[in-house]
Design an enzyme around this catalytic site. Structure first.
Site, mmCIF file in Angstrom:
data_model
loop_
_atom_site.group_PDB
_atom_site.id
_atom_site.type_symbol
_atom_site.label_atom_id
_atom_site.label_comp_id
_atom_site.label_asym_id
_atom_site.label_seq_id
_atom_site.Cartn_x
_atom_site.Cartn_y
_atom_site.Cartn_z
ATOM 1 N N SER A 1 3.041 -1.722 10.607
ATOM 2 C CA SER A 1 4.485 -1.728 10.875
ATOM 3 C C SER A 1 5.168 -3.064 10.580
ATOM 4 C CB SER A 1 4.768 -1.298 12.316
ATOM 5 O OG SER A 1 4.352 0.045 12.506
ATOM 6 N N HIS B 1 -9.697 1.374 4.600
ATOM 7 C CA HIS B 1 -8.444 1.601 5.323
ATOM 8 C C HIS B 1 -8.685 2.636 6.423
ATOM 9 C CE1 HIS B 1 -4.363 2.838 6.234
ATOM 10 N NE2 HIS B 1 -3.968 1.700 5.684
ATOM 11 N N LYS C 1 0.114 4.240 -0.459
ATOM 12 C CA LYS C 1 -0.564 5.465 0.012
ATOM 13 C C LYS C 1 -0.301 6.612 -0.971
ATOM 14 C CE LYS C 1 -0.226 3.485 4.565
ATOM 15 N NZ LYS C 1 -0.193 3.646 6.010
ATOM 16 N N GLU D 1 -7.083 5.065 7.388
ATOM 17 C CA GLU D 1 -6.818 6.458 6.998
ATOM 18 C C GLU D 1 -8.005 7.035 6.225
ATOM 19 O OE1 GLU D 1 -2.995 5.748 5.191
ATOM 20 O OE2 GLU D 1 -2.150 5.355 7.171
ATOM 21 N N GLU E 1 -5.749 -4.559 10.670
ATOM 22 C CA GLU E 1 -4.756 -3.504 10.828
ATOM 23 C C GLU E 1 -5.068 -2.659 12.066
ATOM 24 O OE1 GLU E 1 -2.525 -2.426 7.038
ATOM 25 O OE2 GLU E 1 -4.342 -1.239 7.062
ATOM 26 N N ASN F 1 0.863 -1.183 0.000
ATOM 27 C CA ASN F 1 0.000 0.000 0.000
ATOM 28 C C ASN F 1 0.902 1.237 0.000
ATOM 29 O OD1 ASN F 1 -1.903 1.974 0.386
ATOM 30 N ND2 ASN F 1 -2.372 1.420 2.515
ATOM 31 N N GLY G 1 2.154 2.545 10.843
ATOM 32 C CA GLY G 1 3.145 3.615 10.686
ATOM 33 C C GLY G 1 3.794 4.050 11.981
HETATM 34 P P1 PGA Z 1 2.598 0.582 7.737
HETATM 35 O O1 PGA Z 1 1.168 0.811 7.058
HETATM 36 O O2 PGA Z 1 3.136 -0.712 7.209
HETATM 37 O O3 PGA Z 1 3.412 1.765 7.296
HETATM 38 O O4 PGA Z 1 2.373 0.545 9.201
HETATM 39 C C1 PGA Z 1 0.270 -0.245 6.885
HETATM 40 C C2 PGA Z 1 -0.999 0.248 6.259
HETATM 41 O O5 PGA Z 1 -1.433 1.364 6.559
HETATM 42 O O6 PGA Z 1 -1.611 -0.439 5.429
#
Ligand code: PGA
Length: 256
Positions: free
Chosen positions: A218, A102, A17, A104, A172, A15, A178
């Site tokens: 992460s 997601h 983003k 976000e 998640e 992903n 992140g």
């Molecule tokens: P990350 O993001 O691996 O940077 O923690 C995962 C995600 O948001 O899908």
């Protein structure tokens, strides 16, 4: 620990983003990923770049085992929806997987009901939906399990049993996205079992077994082996580390 999954082909989703800033960088990363995962054709690798890059990256993905994903979709096929993309347009561009719900995007106002409509549109358009669920934080009473159950229940409310194979659940936890604070192996084992229990309740045991559950939050080149080998997950949804082809290759190798 014995792995518990019944799924043949593990899956790793990149992903990206809203990264990278230029198409040239996107191409470089994609070529890097292509090279890094070449040795693992049995792993399904999905790259979900920003919409703008999809058509160009499609040319690079051709003749490789990589699949293209989108990070969002609209619910309708066409119409007056400024700034949106439909499942049909994504399909035309070469997308086969769509990330939906997601955290976000939930933070931007997406509700469980809207996510359910998007999942239905994705399935109707014959693409695969990667449905993200996850709690903001954990409480000692375990209320976060109820939240996850509800997210799954609503997201899948329009999905018939026969179409469940086109759904992937991505667990998640928001606190792990992140942040570098990965969930523990025990957290992931328990949640994976819980998700299968929810699916059994909603459909049946056979279906629950066949639905892929991946973990995201992460995941990196260092923790992927432990997170995969020690849990029953069928793969990962990777954010930050998916922009680093060598690290991403190590994550794919961990699920191989
Ligand atoms: P990350 O993001 O691996 O940077 O923690 C995962 C995600 O948001 O899908």
């Amino acid at each position: 620990m014995q792995r518990m999954s019944h799924i043949k082909h593990p899956l790793v989703i990149a992903n990206w983003k809203m990264n990278p800033v230029t198409l040239a960088e996107a191409k470089t990363i994609l070529v890097g990923i292509k090279t890094a995962v070449k040795k693992f054709p049995q792993v399904i690798v999905v790259v979900a770049p920003p919409f703008l890059y999809i058509t160009e990256l499609k040319k690079l993905v051709a003749k490789s085992s990589l699949a293209l994903g989108a990070q969002n979709t609209h619910t309708d096929v066409k119409g007056a929806y400024t700034g949106e993309h439909s499942v049909s347009q994504l399909q035309e561009a070469g997308v086969t997987y769509v990330i939906v719900g997601h955290s976000e995007r939930r933070a931007m106002g997406e509700t469980d009901e809207l996510i359910a409509s998007k999942v239905a549109a994705i399935i109707k358009g014959k693409l695969t939906a990667i449905v993200c669920v996850g709690e903001k934080s954990r409480d000692t009473q375990g209320n976060f399990y109820t939240l996850i159950e509800n997210q799954i229940k609503v997201a899948l409310c329009e999905v018939q049993k026969s179409r469940l194979k086109e759904v992937i659940i991505a667990y998640e936890p928001i606190w792990a996205i992140g942040t570098g604070a990965t969930a523990t192996v025990a957290d992931v084992v328990e949640m994976q079992l819980f998700i299968k229990k929810v699916l059994t309740k909603l459909y049946d045991r056979t279906i629950a077994r066949s639905v892929r559950v991946v973990y995201g939050g992460s995941v990196n080149a260092e923790n992927a082996v432990e997170l995969f080998a020690g849990t029953g997950v069928d793969g990962f949804l990777v954010g930050g580390a998916s922009l680093k082809p060598v690290d991403f290759g190590k994550i794919v190798s961990a699920v191989n």
